[in-house]
Design an enzyme around this catalytic site. Structure first.
Site, mmCIF file in Angstrom:
data_model
loop_
_atom_site.group_PDB
_atom_site.id
_atom_site.type_symbol
_atom_site.label_atom_id
_atom_site.label_comp_id
_atom_site.label_asym_id
_atom_site.label_seq_id
_atom_site.Cartn_x
_atom_site.Cartn_y
_atom_site.Cartn_z
ATOM 1 N N GLY A 1 -3.238 4.835 5.283
ATOM 2 C CA GLY A 1 -3.673 4.974 3.896
ATOM 3 C C GLY A 1 -2.475 5.174 3.000
ATOM 4 O O GLY A 1 -1.446 5.711 3.420
ATOM 5 N N THR B 1 0.818 -1.210 0.000
ATOM 6 C CA THR B 1 0.000 0.000 0.000
ATOM 7 C C THR B 1 0.855 1.264 0.000
ATOM 8 O O THR B 1 0.694 2.138 -0.861
ATOM 9 C CB THR B 1 -0.895 0.010 1.256
ATOM 10 O OG1 THR B 1 -1.604 -1.232 1.304
ATOM 11 C CG2 THR B 1 -1.885 1.144 1.220
ATOM 12 N N GLU C 1 9.309 10.031 9.550
ATOM 13 C CA GLU C 1 8.072 10.785 9.802
ATOM 14 C C GLU C 1 6.836 9.914 9.602
ATOM 15 O O GLU C 1 5.837 10.035 10.324
ATOM 16 C CB GLU C 1 8.021 12.008 8.875
ATOM 17 C CG GLU C 1 6.791 12.880 9.013
ATOM 18 C CD GLU C 1 6.699 13.566 10.374
ATOM 19 O OE1 GLU C 1 5.915 13.072 11.207
ATOM 20 O OE2 GLU C 1 7.384 14.576 10.604
ATOM 21 N N LYS D 1 4.319 3.645 18.356
ATOM 22 C CA LYS D 1 4.324 5.063 17.955
ATOM 23 C C LYS D 1 4.570 5.972 19.161
ATOM 24 O O LYS D 1 5.312 6.948 19.073
ATOM 25 C CB LYS D 1 2.999 5.403 17.287
ATOM 26 C CG LYS D 1 2.797 4.659 15.960
ATOM 27 C CD LYS D 1 1.345 4.728 15.523
ATOM 28 C CE LYS D 1 1.126 4.040 14.171
ATOM 29 N NZ LYS D 1 -0.317 3.848 13.888
#
Lengths: 431, 431
Positions: free
Chosen positions: A297, A10, A124, A200
């Site tokens: 996404g 993806t 990032e 994270k």
């Protein structure tokens, strides 16, 4: 600048497509074209047309290809990805990765090698997808002593909690839909049990406080035990339940914890719904700030990958590597604040206690809490009977050491009129 | 790195104090100490203790002081500040400024000189105080074609609108309180008429779209004409009124406009209250993002000033200037998209029309709108009588060219049953 993309899932295909579509604008910003000269992946992806770009299934070949200046690692996982990145660094290549597990668990080793080799490792995309929150912490808020940060950093979990609230649905039910929609994996453990969020959070905390990456010391609690009635009672008290990663600087250490949290509905972060991510950061000079956007996404994540590439290109144009240290602090200045055990965390609590509807139960419970120095802020005993004469007793407490709460709940759960385990959810008001 | 602070007002003293308090952490991030060696100001400020730092009232002396590497311009205004900055650049010094008026009106000239001299002019503090939104646009979102941005970028205006809504108060009344609290200037024109917001919007749009700074072409409308009933009616339709700066990329140009705007209450930006700022940015890869925080105040603004200083220090440590172009695009790649006249903007509208309560008025108004291709989305005729038989007719329209709306309103205002000017407020849904 000549780059290789490793991994064509993806995010890999999204990165290829964004660079192809916006190449002209990106070059105008970076001061040079960013050219994908190799794509390495186990298989092709019909989502992108590689054209004349050279495709290979030999991932490691690109890490030693003398033409490649930057290796973009989008394989995922912590074994092959790690080997690839270390090899690329050894060969003097810059690296961009979206791999939160790898950075959270092995970042220390990777950054150390990169510093020795004088190359950049940028990540990032590892946190909050396209939201430039690593850059905000590492550069935009560099003036501040960061007091705390709190983030909705797993879109799957936030989608589930939002649906549970909006439609009164049960966790399992929404999870199945999320899997059907492709928001959740077939094995949802990483998302719903908070492991992904803890990866994270580990990265955010290191950049915020200048501490080494310590994933193993993060406290992690998932959302699978949240019942629809908890969502509803929280609402009656004026709160939303969010799955937050929270890091707080104390005098003597750092809190690092992922768990469901009641947040006042007036807080902006309480209103972040669906698959969206948001991170609040409180600095001593700037006060509270918030960064919001898509946390996952193809192209949202690619946005962050390409931003890292532009940073590297802008530096290369001047003949240097990116001048910002990996964790925002120069390695010799990382501090040694300890991650405190969760038992030492101070927090307010939401409690749901299922009791036999006998006189005196409330008094008993209140007495036990009081003996453990726990003050009740508000309490509701629901009238509607459930489960043959059982009623839920719902309360909010003032702030207390987790240790005290553990002791109090052990005593309460042993009362003859209390049925099963007490449901407890931490409450944070960020004021 | 040796710096001089010029101007010791709110932001100047805040900057001095943040550098003093957080100097150790800042050096750990910047890789070197940032030392204030000169403070130049017309007068001392009791809010900061200069200690051994050299104080002078000769502002221009620091711009030619060979020891000073960076001049921090915090004077405000566009005359002396401009002269100071140009002189500092001429002398090879880097510049950090919080001066939005100066950058919006004279940035082109300043950046050109800076590029020729090879120095950095940084201005993160010019927009949204401590929120690193310039950095987000210029670096964090560098992969994207920016579609639009919309910001609450004047805290005074947002405070006034928030109070009007929360307490049903009138504009003039809240303005007086804001002045007493120090949120608004004695002459509030810059804030409430949107000039300050237009300066900031001009800067945001240039960085987002890579267009030259064109403050004079921004359309600007203030909030002083907003009535408490408009705030209330908007609420009944499910909207909040916010004073937004909006920039949108069209195929053939760019919209650049500051005006009161109805925003759906479900949008995160509708929930940004009080003196806080927020900027939404929509990029083609990342989708909608939002950046939120304090837009003014001594230390919040200082946070951005010091972040710019850290960027410069990190570059200097490598022997280069900051590699990011002033407007995010290399000067030779600035594009020539024209700012379109506001008459060409397409927007939905909120209309409040005061009419004589006669049969047929509604039909007349609807007929005129229809003749101008304006579709009504919803309409409410209030029953409560005001002003001797006058009633307000409130409606929301679908999207229409502003030109058409202007023509239609001229005809409607000429109807014998319509009293006074029609109140019209643009509606944006950002979907």
């Amino acid at each position: 600048m000549k780059i290789a993309i490793c991994g064509l899932g993806t995010v890999g295909s999204g990165t290829f497509n964004v660079l192809a579509r916006n190449g002209f604008d990106i070059a105008a910003r970076a001061g040079m074209a960013i050219e994908v000269i190799r794509v390495a992946s186990r298989r092709m992806n019909p989502a992108c047309e590689l054209g004349s770009t050279q495709f290979t299934t030999d991932i490691f070949a690109v890490a030693s290809d003398p033409e490649v200046e930057v290796v973009v690692e989008l394989l995922g996982g912590t074994t092959i990805a790690k080997e690839l990145i270390l090899k690329a660094i050894e060969n003097g290549k810059h690296v961009v990765t979206a791999n939160k597990a790898l950075i959270a668990e092995h970042g220390g080793e990777i950054f150390e090698l990169a510093a020795r080799k004088g190359v950049t490792v940028a990540f990032e995309a590892a946190v909050a997808g396209g939201v430039p929150v690593i850059k905000a912490l590492r550069e935009g808020l560099a003036a501040n002593r960061i007091n705390w940060l709190a983030g909705i950093i797993n879109g799957t979990g936030n989608f589930i909690l939002t649906e549970m609230r909006d439609k009164g649905r049960a966790f399992e039910d929404v999870l199945k839909e999320a899997q059907a929609l492709g928001y959740a994996e077939a094995d949802p453990t990483f998302d719903v049990e908070g492991i992904d969020a803890a990866h994270k959070l580990t990265i955010l905390a290191s950049v915020a406080f200048g501490i080494p990456l310590q994933f193993k010391r993060a406290y992690t609690e998932g959302i699978s035990a949240i019942a629809p009635e908890d969502v509803q009672y929280a609402e009656e008290f004026g709160y939303r339940i969010k799955h937050l990663g929270i890091a707080r600087r104390l005098e003597h250490g750092v809190e690092l914890r992922v768990h469901p949290t009641l947040v006042p509905e007036t807080q902006l972060i309480a209103k972040v719904d669906g698959v969206m991510n948001a991170v609040m950061v409180d600095g001593d000079a700037v006060g509270p700030t918030l960064y919001y956007g898509a946390g996952a996404g193809a192209e949202a994540t690619a946005s962050a990958v390409v931003a890292d590439l532009v940073d590297i290109a802008r530096a290369l144009r001047q003949g240097v590597a990116v001048g910002v240290p990996s964790l925002g602090h120069n390695p010799e200045h990382l501090n040694d604040l300890e991650v405190v055990p969760v038992e030492d965390v101070v927090s307010a609590y939401y409690l749901r206690i299922l009791v036999q509807d006998h006189p005196g139960v409330l008094a008993n419970v209140a007495q036990i809490l009081s003996e453990h120095s726990i003050n009740i802020e508000s309490i509701v005993q629901k009238e509607s009977e459930q489960h043959d004469g059982l009623i839920p007793m719902i309360m909010l407490t003032h702030r207390v050491h987790e240790k005290n709460m553990n002791h109090a709940l052990a005593v309460i759960e042993a009362l003859p009129d209390v049925v099963g385990k007490v449901t407890r959810i931490r409450v944070e008001s960020f004021s």
